[in-house]
Design a protein around this motif. Structure first.
Motif, PDB file in Angstrom:
ATOM      1  N   SER A 235      -0.094 -46.954   4.221  1.00 46.06           N
ATOM      2  CA  SER A 235      -0.866 -48.089   3.700  1.00 46.06           C
ATOM      3  C   SER A 235      -1.222 -47.933   2.225  1.00 46.06           C
ATOM      4  O   SER A 235      -1.968 -48.756   1.683  1.00 46.06           O
ATOM      5  N   ARG A 236      -0.714 -46.907   1.546  1.00 49.96           N
ATOM      6  CA  ARG A 236      -1.222 -46.589   0.213  1.00 49.96           C
ATOM      7  C   ARG A 236      -1.024 -47.735  -0.783  1.00 49.96           C
ATOM      8  O   ARG A 236      -1.915 -48.004  -1.599  1.00 49.96           O
ATOM      9  N   THR A 237       0.115 -48.410  -0.727  1.00 51.20           N
ATOM     10  CA  THR A 237       0.323 -49.535  -1.637  1.00 51.20           C
ATOM     11  C   THR A 237      -0.641 -50.670  -1.309  1.00 51.20           C
ATOM     12  O   THR A 237      -1.232 -51.280  -2.205  1.00 51.20           O
ATOM     13  N   LEU A 238      -0.828 -50.950  -0.029  1.00 53.52           N
ATOM     14  CA  LEU A 238      -1.729 -52.023   0.391  1.00 53.52           C
ATOM     15  C   LEU A 238      -3.168 -51.701   0.009  1.00 53.52           C
ATOM     16  O   LEU A 238      -3.917 -52.579  -0.432  1.00 53.52           O
ATOM     17  N   LEU A 239      -3.573 -50.446   0.190  1.00 53.51           N
ATOM     18  CA  LEU A 239      -4.941 -50.059  -0.145  1.00 53.51           C
ATOM     19  C   LEU A 239      -5.188 -50.168  -1.650  1.00 53.51           C
ATOM     20  O   LEU A 239      -6.251 -50.629  -2.082  1.00 53.51           O
ATOM     21  N   LYS A 240      -4.216 -49.774  -2.451  1.00 55.90           N
ATOM     22  CA  LYS A 240      -4.368 -49.889  -3.903  1.00 55.90           C
ATOM     23  C   LYS A 240      -4.497 -51.342  -4.337  1.00 55.90           C
ATOM     24  O   LYS A 240      -5.190 -51.658  -5.297  1.00 55.90           O
ATOM     25  N   LYS A 241      -3.817 -52.228  -3.603  1.00 54.80           N
ATOM     26  CA  LYS A 241      -3.858 -53.649  -3.957  1.00 54.80           C
ATOM     27  C   LYS A 241      -5.051 -54.371  -3.339  1.00 54.80           C
ATOM     28  O   LYS A 241      -5.229 -55.566  -3.559  1.00 54.80           O
ATOM     29  N   GLY A 242      -5.846 -53.651  -2.549  1.00 52.96           N
ATOM     30  CA  GLY A 242      -7.026 -54.260  -1.965  1.00 52.96           C
ATOM     31  C   GLY A 242      -6.731 -55.234  -0.845  1.00 52.96           C
ATOM     32  O   GLY A 242      -7.489 -56.187  -0.629  1.00 52.96           O
ATOM     33  N   HIS A 243      -5.639 -55.004  -0.097  1.00 52.34           N
ATOM     34  CA  HIS A 243      -5.295 -55.883   1.025  1.00 52.34           C
ATOM     35  C   HIS A 243      -6.410 -55.806   2.070  1.00 52.34           C
ATOM     36  O   HIS A 243      -6.739 -54.727   2.579  1.00 52.34           O
ATOM     37  N   ALA A 244      -6.981 -56.954   2.413  1.00 45.94           N
ATOM     38  CA  ALA A 244      -8.181 -56.978   3.251  1.00 45.94           C
ATOM     39  C   ALA A 244      -7.962 -56.333   4.617  1.00 45.94           C
ATOM     40  O   ALA A 244      -8.788 -55.528   5.077  1.00 45.94           O
ATOM     41  N   ALA A 246      -5.619 -54.194   5.535  1.00 45.83           N
ATOM     42  CA  ALA A 246      -5.343 -52.765   5.371  1.00 45.83           C
ATOM     43  C   ALA A 246      -6.637 -51.990   5.145  1.00 45.83           C
ATOM     44  O   ALA A 246      -6.834 -50.903   5.709  1.00 45.83           O
ATOM     45  N   LEU A 247      -7.515 -52.512   4.318  1.00 47.15           N
ATOM     46  CA  LEU A 247      -8.809 -51.863   4.084  1.00 47.15           C
ATOM     47  C   LEU A 247      -9.624 -51.810   5.373  1.00 47.15           C
ATOM     48  O   LEU A 247     -10.211 -50.781   5.713  1.00 47.15           O
ATOM     49  N   ALA A 248      -9.643 -52.924   6.103  1.00 51.93           N
ATOM     50  CA  ALA A 248     -10.411 -52.972   7.354  1.00 51.93           C
ATOM     51  C   ALA A 248      -9.876 -51.994   8.381  1.00 51.93           C
ATOM     52  O   ALA A 248     -10.638 -51.441   9.188  1.00 51.93           O
ATOM     53  N   ASN A 249      -8.557 -51.740   8.364  1.00 52.81           N
ATOM     54  CA  ASN A 249      -7.958 -50.793   9.313  1.00 52.81           C
ATOM     55  C   ASN A 249      -8.594 -49.408   9.215  1.00 52.81           C
ATOM     56  O   ASN A 249      -8.628 -48.658  10.196  1.00 52.81           O
ATOM     57  N   PHE A 250      -9.085 -49.070   8.026  1.00 48.02           N
ATOM     58  CA  PHE A 250      -9.659 -47.734   7.801  1.00 48.02           C
ATOM     59  C   PHE A 250     -11.169 -47.789   7.552  1.00 48.02           C
ATOM     60  O   PHE A 250     -11.753 -46.842   7.029  1.00 48.02           O
ATOM     61  N   GLY A 251     -11.775 -48.903   7.944  1.00 47.96           N
ATOM     62  CA  GLY A 251     -13.234 -49.003   7.885  1.00 47.96           C
ATOM     63  C   GLY A 251     -13.801 -49.341   6.531  1.00 47.96           C
ATOM     64  O   GLY A 251     -15.006 -49.176   6.306  1.00 47.96           O
ATOM     65  N   PHE A 252     -12.934 -49.818   5.610  1.00 47.40           N
ATOM     66  CA  PHE A 252     -13.414 -50.166   4.275  1.00 47.40           C
ATOM     67  C   PHE A 252     -13.605 -51.682   4.194  1.00 47.40           C
ATOM     68  O   PHE A 252     -12.749 -52.403   3.675  1.00 47.40           O
TER      69      PHE A 252
END
Length: 371
Positions: A235-244, A246-252
């Protein structure tokens, strides 16, 4: 200064390669192969060197591919016997890629035999391009192979955007056919294989972000620590881009109660030095939040516009009322992947993918006669 990668394929290696093939084919013309495969070798880059050696194989191995494949397979290492290994096998990959698709199963089986001694990921791609359904049907059978290198070939060789290799446009457009392979290898006992799965998913995320975010969501519940690391790396590319998602998948999740402060220690940076800055994040709300704190440098381009590049910073958990301070230096020095231009740049702090603070700074280039 590290040794240039191209020097891994050199004249002595070609000569050793000739000896190892000749040991399994009495008709193989070693002298001719070495002459053809080293003519002008020193002036070439790595992949050009490999193509030159491949052309030497074209000229000296039998025109009949099954016969040539038999010689190459016999020339691979075996217990008590040296054989073709390491960088010798890069041009062999290219040879199989060019001749093998006309003899589909023989070519794929040779790549499967080769991959424990180097990698078959470059040679396998023309087979997928030629007949994707047929190739994937065979490759899918490798996910349970006892050899970790063969299992990794199933994931690495099918990556839609594998670096240095032929792109697979059908899989770039529709990666669904390789998802069963990646799913089967997600919990592989070898980290070497799992990282390949993560890299393939990251490739897919560049073209199908929602698909990968949904795939992660489907496989993260109850995940082992190893699988969770794989999914986060995927998910590193998605997390860097702030994909909602993807962030929610890891509790962010989004947190409106967060306060973020950014202070620049130096607002002017001389090229070759660094931007020093401090971040302070405060949870002003009533619930605990997990935070992924990144920063983006918006670099000046040649036309004066800005282009952002996101850098990982830190992950923290803040209880209500708690603050966390971070100090960083971002180096502004020569790198091969970016050309720097003077002028006003911008730094932005991203908290759970959302821009939370920003400042501008000026990059200055040294005068030509400095020093």
């Amino acid at each position: 200064m590290p040794e240039p990668l191209k020097n891994l394929l050199h004249e002595a290696l070609v000569s050793e390669m000739a000896d190892r093939i000749a040991a399994n084919a009495s008709s193989f013309d070693k002298a001719r192969f070495v002459k053809l495969a080293t003519d002008g070798l020193g002036a070439l880059e790595l992949m050009e060197r490999s193509a030159l050696v491949r052309d030497g194989l074209f000229a000296t191995l039998p025109d009949d591919f099954p016969e040539a494949a038999s010689i190459l397979k016999a020339s691979l290492p075996a217990p008590g016997r040296a054989g073709l290994t390491g960088w010798m096998l890069l041009p062999v990959n290219q040879f199989i890629a060019a001749r093998g698709p006309d003899y589909f199963e023989i070519g794929l089986q040779l790549l499967k035999a080769l991959t424990p001694h180097f990698t078959g990921e470059f040679g396998i791609r023309p087979f997928i391009h030629r007949d994707q359904q047929r190739a994937l049907a065979i490759i899918s059978g490798w996910v349970a192979d006892p050899d970790q290198h063969v299992r990794r070939l199933a994931s690495e060789g099918t990556r839609p955007r594998l670096p240095w290799a032929m792109r697979l446009p059908r899989l770039v457009k529709d990666p669904v056919p390789i998802l069963p392979i990646l799913t089967a290898l997600m919990d592989d006992p070898e980290d070497y294989v799992r990282r390949s799965v993560a890299n393939s998913l990251n490739d897919i995320a560049k073209d199908h972000p929602d698909m990968v975010a949904a795939f992660i969501a489907d496989h993260i519940e109850g995940a082992s620590a190893e699988r969770r690391r794989l999914l986060k790396h995927a998910s590193r590319t998605l997390l860097k881009k702030g994909h909602a998602q993807a962030l929610a998948n890891f509790g962010f999740g989004a947190a409106a109660s967060l306060e973020c402060e950014l202070r620049l220690v130096n607002s002017e940076v001389m090229f070759g030095e660094g931007l020093d800055f401090e971040i302070r994040v405060t949870n002003a709300g009533q619930t605990t939040h997990s935070l992924m704190i990144d920063y983006a440098i918006h670099h000046v381009k040649a036309d004066g516009s800005l282009s952002p590049k996101v850098f990982k910073c830190k992950t923290v958990t803040l209880a209500p009322g708690q603050s966390h301070a971070i100090g960083r230096r971002h180096a502004m020095r020569p790198i091969t992947t970016r050309r720097y231009y003077p002028g006003e740049h911008r730094i932005a702090i991203l908290v759970n993918g959302a821009e939370s603070a920003s400042e501008t700074f000026v990059l200055r280039m040294p005068s030509p006669d400095r020093g």
